[in-house]
Design a protein around this motif. Structure first.
Motif, PDB file in Angstrom:
ATOM      1  N   THR A 400       0.833  -1.206   0.000  1.00 37.25           N
ATOM      2  CA  THR A 400       0.000   0.000   0.000  1.00 37.25           C
ATOM      3  C   THR A 400       0.865   1.253   0.000  1.00 37.25           C
ATOM      4  N   LYS A 403       2.096   1.797  -3.490  1.00 36.90           N
ATOM      5  CA  LYS A 403       1.019   2.312  -4.341  1.00 36.90           C
ATOM      6  C   LYS A 403       0.766   3.792  -4.073  1.00 36.90           C
ATOM      7  N   ASN A 404       0.776   4.172  -2.810  1.00 36.49           N
ATOM      8  CA  ASN A 404       0.553   5.586  -2.463  1.00 36.49           C
ATOM      9  C   ASN A 404       1.667   6.465  -3.042  1.00 36.49           C
ATOM     10  N   ASP A 407       1.128   7.033  -6.728  1.00 34.28           N
ATOM     11  CA  ASP A 407       0.039   7.976  -7.015  1.00 34.28           C
ATOM     12  C   ASP A 407       0.545   9.410  -7.142  1.00 34.28           C
ATOM     13  N   LEU A 415       2.361  -0.918 -10.765  1.00 41.02           N
ATOM     14  CA  LEU A 415       2.941  -1.892  -9.853  1.00 41.02           C
ATOM     15  C   LEU A 415       2.307  -3.247 -10.113  1.00 41.02           C
TER      16      LEU A 415
END
Length: 440
Positions: A400, A403-404, A407, A415
């Motif tokens: 996570t 992924k953040n 962004d 990913l």
């Protein structure tokens, strides 16, 4: 020996003007298509559209073959064509091709005696020496390094939970740029921050990105930063060379008794885009330096090993194979740069100069001078297993975080999970992989 002394096509009076007059030559793709054909590939069936990427790759392959077979006339003719369709200030594919063009010229100059070619070597793109602030900003521009930093830090934080001493041995291309974020995260531990011992492998080779200060100065700044976060840190640098598998680092860790697992110390081996500079060849008398390095690391019984690198294969002894592999991977940094740096900016020049250094090393150098020897993830996974490591993977929380981070960047970045590993992608193409390992 190759002699680049034959006369050039009438459109170009000297090879020097070939390299220096890119902007003044207004020949467009249509004019090139109607120029007289060159021997060996004289039909449109062979070349297709002379301005497209596939054609550029094919021309580079023809040129590489001509140079290595000592066909000076053909090589010069192809170089002339490439020069006219791949300006240094063109689109991403043209700039990519221009980088390979220059690398082939360097290779040709090494093979033969060519005063005209050698004269152009004075106009190379020089790599920039970064200040700490410049390098930190440079790294933050793209996920190329941030992906590995974020994935690795997440895995490290989980592996060292509960330890009062954390010893990080850092084999990193980016001069400890990963460490401040790790210090920040460690400083917030509920049980209080641990003592951090940071041992850095100070590469004796000049590899981009390069820093404009010594490791001693860098270490002092890191110690001060850690202190500002109420974290005690010890810093040491051990000069070592990738050419022998960083043997001096391994030796000094043992001789100086720097690893103390009996004191409740976690040992972290952090490898960020540095291991591919270790020679990969296997000899009759011994395993490769890569295998020996990983075996030596395994004998240290680390708490965790994190291995991050670029997902490509530059190890072939065949020039054409290397050229194709590099061309079909290094288009990515040229393509991505358009999303975060404007044309003409200093940072963009620094960024592309570092890519050109990589291209020139892959194409123009051989033997011990050829340092860029990337291996794909699959090969590194097999090497780690052979060294008696098993994959520990990445938690959902760690994924996570990655992924953040993505962004914050352009939409083309992605990913994907490959078994227990993570892979950074650009428009669906593999770019960088991250793996985490523990001893069997």
């Amino acid at each position: 020996m190759m002699q680049f002394t034959e006369s050039l096509p009438p459109q170009v009076s000297s090879f020097s003007s070939l390299m220096m007059n890119k902007n003044s030559n207004n020949t467009n793709n249509n004019q090139i298509q109607h120029a007289r054909p060159w021997p060996g590939f004289h039909t449109s069936k062979n070349l297709g559209n002379i301005g497209d990427t596939n054609c550029m790759e094919q021309l580079l392959v023809h040129c590489a073959n001509a140079i290595d077979s000592n066909d000076a006339t053909l090589a010069q003719q192809i170089l002339w064509v490439l020069n006219n369709i791949a300006p240094a200030d063109g689109d991403s594919n043209q700039r990519l091709t221009c980088g390979f063009l220059r690398a082939l010229i360097l290779r040709a100059a090494k093979i033969g005696t060519c005063k005209l070619l050698t004269a152009n070597l004075n106009h190379s793109m020089e790599t920039h020496k970064f200040s700490i602030i410049e390098l930190a900003s440079f790294v933050d521009l793209t996920p190329w390094h941030r992906f590995g930093f974020t994935a690795a830090n997440g895995a490290i934080l989980e592996a060292v939970e509960g330890y009062s001493i954390i010893h990080i041995v850092d084999f990193s291309l980016t001069h400890c740029m990963q460490i401040p974020t790790l210090i920040d995260a460690i400083s917030t531990r509920v049980e209080g921050p641990p003592l951090i011992k940071l041992t850095v492998a100070g590469a004796t080779e000049d590899l981009p990105p390069m820093l404009d200060l010594s490791y001693e100065e860098l270490g002092a700044k890191l110690v001060n930063f850690a202190r500002s976060r109420n974290v005690m840190m010890e810093f040491r640098v051990i000069p070592s060379s990738s050419s022998d598998g960083f043997s001096n680092v391994i030796e000094q860790l043992r001789v100086q008794n720097l690893i103390r697992p009996d004191n409740g110390e976690a040992l972290v081996i952090n490898c960020h885009m540095m291991l591919h500079y270790i020679p990969e060849e296997t000899t009759v008398l011994s395993n490769s330096f890569r295998a020996m390095f990983l075996k030596a690391i395994r004998n240290l019984d680390p708490t965790i090993v994190v291995l991050v690198d670029e997902d490509a294969d530059f190890t072939s002894n065949n020039l054409v194979c290397r050229l194709r592999s590099a061309f079909n991977y290094l288009w990515i940094p040229y393509d991505t740069v358009d999303t975060f740096l404007p044309r003409g900016s200093k940072q963009r020049q620094w960024y592309e100069a570092d890519i050109c250094w990589k291209i020139e090393n892959v194409i123009a150098q051989e033997g011990i001078q050829r340092l860029e020897r990337l291996e794909p993830k699959s090969q590194w996974v097999q090497r780690m297993r052979n060294a008696n490591f098993r994959s520990s993977g990445f938690s959902e929380e760690g994924v996570t975080e990655v992924k953040n981070m993505l962004d914050e960047h352009a939409a083309g970045w992605g990913l994907k999970r490959d078994e227990e590993d993570l892979v950074l992608t650009w428009k669906g193409h593999n770019v960088v992989f991250a793996t985490a390992w523990v001893p069997l």
